[in-house]
Enzyme design. Structure first.
Site, short mmCIF file in Angstrom:
data_model
loop_
_atom_site.label_atom_id
_atom_site.label_comp_id
_atom_site.label_asym_id
_atom_site.label_seq_id
_atom_site.Cartn_x
_atom_site.Cartn_y
_atom_site.Cartn_z
N HIS A 74 45.69 44.50 29.23
CA HIS A 74 44.80 45.56 28.76
C HIS A 74 45.51 46.40 27.71
CE1 HIS A 74 41.80 45.17 32.15
NE2 HIS A 74 42.77 44.37 32.52
N GLU A 196 39.04 39.00 46.97
CA GLU A 196 38.31 38.94 48.23
C GLU A 196 38.83 37.83 49.14
OE1 GLU A 196 36.81 38.79 45.13
OE2 GLU A 196 36.59 40.98 45.25
N ASN A 238 37.11 32.95 37.06
CA ASN A 238 37.46 32.14 38.24
C ASN A 238 36.25 32.11 39.17
OD1 ASN A 238 38.51 35.12 38.62
ND2 ASN A 238 37.99 34.36 40.66
I1 8IG Z 1 39.36 38.36 36.40
O1 8IG Z 1 37.58 36.93 41.91
C1 8IG Z 1 38.73 38.72 38.26
N1 8IG Z 1 38.54 39.96 38.69
N2 8IG Z 1 37.10 41.37 42.88
N3 8IG Z 1 37.35 39.12 42.40
C2 8IG Z 1 37.43 40.43 42.01
N4 8IG Z 1 37.81 40.81 40.81
C3 8IG Z 1 38.13 39.85 39.95
C4 8IG Z 1 38.08 38.48 40.26
C5 8IG Z 1 37.66 38.11 41.56
N5 8IG Z 1 38.46 37.79 39.19
#
Ligand code: 8IG
Length: 275
Positions: A74, A196, A238
């Site tokens: 970032h 998660e 992802n």
């Molecule tokens: I990039 O799989 C990213 N940010 N909560 N879960 C959550 N935030 C994310 C994920 C994800 N991938």
């Protein structure tokens, strides 16, 4: 983790702090008024160059109330970009995440600052996990609505704000004119920073979420409070845990963001050109 020297930790009115920040931006960029603001999340970083001519780039740390970035991915800068048709876009590359622990006032400070610069449209982008069948890493999707599972809110006191059409159907239609293949889904913000568990992902799916992330819902609430129209994009970097057969890695997330970056940045710039 609060910092007593930080303006947003004081009793000060956060909207007053945002007006001070907007005055800093006007002074440092020479642009008194911005029309549109866009926050660039993971994977969207090349959009700034494609939106138009960069008028000024300023380190976010020179603007009242902004924090140093927590992650390498970032970039902590604010840019003023002029579109070919003469509009001014504030490009925010300095997001404070809720999981950093500085409080929700700091999380939404960039959005409130954008509104104070005059922006009436807020474009929020992020990298996120995807739940919907058929989605693949590297795919951008429109945010149609959200679930705020942070158990927090940027609103203070008896501030009853309507959340119908939070992600404006009008703006989503414009985005789909640019790319008719764009799918959309319900963005779910969790506190993080852990990803998660598979059980949490099943819960999100059961209550109507399609996308899991850690940034955008609180910002969207603040944008709506400020009277801005909101457009949101997630780059699915992802598949959410348990949807994908393999464990999540931060490296995978960064890599699929990088692979998609030029394509989705062009999409974002094209959409902004039509707003
Ligand atoms: I990039 O799989 C990213 N940010 N909560 N879960 C959550 N935030 C994310 C994920 C994800 N991938």
């Amino acid at each position: 983790m609060t910092d007593p020297s930080h303006p947003l930790d004081l009793a000060a009115d956060p909207f007053e702090v945002a007006r001070t920040a907007a005055a800093d931006i006007a002074r440092l960029t020479g642009i008194a008024h911005h029309d549109i603001a866009v926050t660039l999340g993971s994977g969207w970083g090349q959009a700034a160059d494609l939106i138009g001519e960069t008028v000024a780039t300023i380190p976010a740390t020179e603007v009242t109330g902004f924090s140093k970035p927590a992650l390498d991915g970032h970039v902590g800068t604010l840019r003023s970009v002029a579109t070919p048709d003469g509009r001014h876009v504030l490009v925010i590359g300095a997001r404070t995440h809720y999981y950093e622990g500085h409080g929700v006032r700091r999380v939404v400070h960039s959005v409130r600052t954008a509104a104070a610069t005059g922006a009436t449209t807020m474009v929020l982008t992020n990298g996120a996990g995807g739940l919907k069948r058929g989605w693949t890493p590297g795919q951008p999707v429109l945010i149609s609505d959200q679930l705020n599972l942070t158990a927090d809110t940027p609103l203070e006191g008896a501030t009853f704000i309507d959340m119908t059409d939070l992600y404006a159907a009008r703006l989503r239609a414009i985005a789909r004119e640019v790319d008719p293949s764009l799918d959309e889904g319900v963005y779910t913000q969790l506190r993080g920073p852990q990803y998660e568990t598979p059980a949490e992902v099943r819960m999100v799916g059961a209550i109507g979420g399609d996308i899991v992330g850690m940034s955008t819902a609180l910002e969207a609430i603040a944008a709506r409070q400020a009277g801005m129209e909101v457009l949101g994009f997630s780059l699915i970097t992802n598949l959410a845990a348990g949807i994908s057969p393999t464990p999540l890695s931060h490296e995978e997330v960064i890599e699929s963001g990088r692979a998609a970056e030029s394509r989705i940045s062009q999409l974002l710039a094209d959409v902004i050109g039509r707003l």
